[in-house]
Design a protein around this motif. Structure first.
Motif, PDB file in Angstrom:
ATOM      1  N   THR A  58       0.832  -1.201   0.000  1.00 51.98           N
ATOM      2  CA  THR A  58       0.000   0.000   0.000  1.00 51.98           C
ATOM      3  C   THR A  58       0.864   1.246   0.000  1.00 51.98           C
ATOM      4  O   THR A  58       0.551   2.246  -0.672  1.00 51.98           O
ATOM      5  CB  THR A  58      -0.932   0.005   1.227  1.00 51.98           C
ATOM      6  N   TYR A  62       0.746   4.225  -2.697  1.00 54.71           N
ATOM      7  CA  TYR A  62       0.521   5.599  -2.263  1.00 54.71           C
ATOM      8  C   TYR A  62       1.611   6.539  -2.788  1.00 54.71           C
ATOM      9  O   TYR A  62       1.334   7.697  -3.127  1.00 54.71           O
ATOM     10  CB  TYR A  62       0.450   5.670  -0.740  1.00 54.71           C
ATOM     11  N   PHE A  65       0.684   7.402  -6.150  1.00 55.14           N
ATOM     12  CA  PHE A  65      -0.401   8.394  -6.133  1.00 55.14           C
ATOM     13  C   PHE A  65       0.164   9.805  -5.961  1.00 55.14           C
ATOM     14  O   PHE A  65      -0.319  10.762  -6.583  1.00 55.14           O
ATOM     15  CB  PHE A  65      -1.385   8.098  -4.994  1.00 55.14           C
ATOM     16  N   GLN A  84       3.045  13.856   2.079  1.00 59.95           N
ATOM     17  CA  GLN A  84       2.159  12.698   2.030  1.00 59.95           C
ATOM     18  C   GLN A  84       2.926  11.379   2.138  1.00 59.95           C
ATOM     19  O   GLN A  84       2.358  10.361   2.563  1.00 59.95           O
ATOM     20  CB  GLN A  84       1.350  12.698   0.732  1.00 59.95           C
ATOM     21  N   SER A  88       2.206   8.543   4.726  1.00 56.98           N
ATOM     22  CA  SER A  88       1.842   7.211   4.248  1.00 56.98           C
ATOM     23  C   SER A  88       2.570   6.119   5.026  1.00 56.98           C
ATOM     24  O   SER A  88       2.010   5.049   5.267  1.00 56.98           O
ATOM     25  CB  SER A  88       2.168   7.085   2.756  1.00 56.98           C
ATOM     26  N   THR A  92       0.267   3.415   6.819  1.00 56.54           N
ATOM     27  CA  THR A  92       0.313   1.993   6.467  1.00 56.54           C
ATOM     28  C   THR A  92       0.761   1.131   7.646  1.00 56.54           C
ATOM     29  O   THR A  92       0.447  -0.057   7.691  1.00 56.54           O
ATOM     30  CB  THR A  92       1.235   1.756   5.257  1.00 56.54           C
ATOM     31  N   ASN A 138      -4.338  11.914   2.925  1.00 62.12           N
ATOM     32  CA  ASN A 138      -3.912  10.563   2.599  1.00 62.12           C
ATOM     33  C   ASN A 138      -3.787  10.497   1.074  1.00 62.12           C
ATOM     34  O   ASN A 138      -4.679  10.973   0.368  1.00 62.12           O
ATOM     35  CB  ASN A 138      -4.974   9.581   3.108  1.00 62.12           C
ATOM     36  N   PRO A 139      -2.687   9.943   0.532  1.00 60.86           N
ATOM     37  CA  PRO A 139      -2.500   9.966  -0.920  1.00 60.86           C
ATOM     38  C   PRO A 139      -3.673   9.406  -1.716  1.00 60.86           C
ATOM     39  O   PRO A 139      -3.992   9.908  -2.798  1.00 60.86           O
ATOM     40  CB  PRO A 139      -1.236   9.118  -1.118  1.00 60.86           C
ATOM     41  N   GLY A 140      -4.329   8.370  -1.181  1.00 64.29           N
ATOM     42  CA  GLY A 140      -5.469   7.812  -1.884  1.00 64.29           C
ATOM     43  C   GLY A 140      -6.610   8.800  -2.022  1.00 64.29           C
ATOM     44  O   GLY A 140      -7.360   8.774  -3.007  1.00 64.29           O
TER      45      GLY A 140
END
Length: 217
Positions: A58, A62, A65, A84, A88, A92, A138-140
């Motif tokens: 993840t 990220y 992203f 970010q 992350s 995570t 959050n990058p997402g």
């Protein structure tokens, strides 16, 4: 607008709470046995097919992203967007911690579906809170927010579209490993629609109050 100490405290409090809720929601989604939430379906699919660590995968996604945000923003990019990445790393780790300490075992469909509903709500609320506080996304969610700003479309709608792309890529990856549904299931498709609607619903009901309490109005 100058913020008071109380407003600054509230802003960071809402932000941190949103991050915890988001991590918890994503983890619970994987615990249902019905597939991962759409936004992390790609690393979850790879994890399920290779045995590699879900949290670490993840983190890699990220980082991609964040790179995509730099491309989309063009001249409007800021070096602070790179914050970010350390975020992350912390986020995570929470995924791995929640995954380790939550003992839920899937297999009872009514219970799995009830947990899925809770996971979708937590994910949507957490995503909305972190983005609304305008700190480090959050990058997402950051990339969805950037797409929303550039396109001029509503955040929840952009979330639905982005999730569809993630699920499609997950199916392709799973197919390459001989199991298209390795990390995708009923819960993935439900969350693909549900999380975006949860974001839109939360913002419609609570965004104005949160923004005012945080001194961002």
């Amino acid at each position: 607008m100058q913020q008071t100490k109380e407003q600054t405290f509230a802003r960071w409090g809402f932000y941190l709470l949103g991050m915890v809720l988001l991590a918890l929601g994503l983890t619970l989604n994987t615990k249902t046995g019905l597939g991962a939430s759409a936004i992390v379906s790609v690393p979850f699919t790879v994890s399920q097919t290779t045995g590699w660590d879900f949290g670490n995968l993840t983190l890699v996604v990220y980082c991609l992203f964040v790179a995509a945000q730099f491309v989309i923003k063009g001249k409007k990019r800021r070096w602070t967007d790179l914050l970010q990445i350390p975020l992350s790393i912390v986020f995570t780790r929470f995924l791995n911690i929640f995954g380790a300490v939550i003992p839920y075992k899937s297999g009872n469909l009514p219970a799995d579906l009830a947990l899925l509903v809770a996971a979708i709500l937590l994910t949507g609320v957490g995503a909305a809170m972190t983005v609304d506080m305008q700190l480090i996304p959050n990058p997402g969610d950051g990339i969805v927010s950037v797409i929303s700003q550039v396109s001029g479309r509503e955040l929840g709608f952009c979330k639905n579209c982005f999730d569809l792309g993630c699920v499609s890529l997950s199916l392709i990856i799973g197919f390459c490993f001989g199991n298209p549904l390795a990390g995708v299931g009923l819960g993935t498709f439900i969350s693909m629609v549900g999380v975006g609607r949860a974001i839109a619903g939360f913002n419609a009901l609570c965004k104005t109050k949160l923004v005012q309490a945080s001194g961002l109005a």
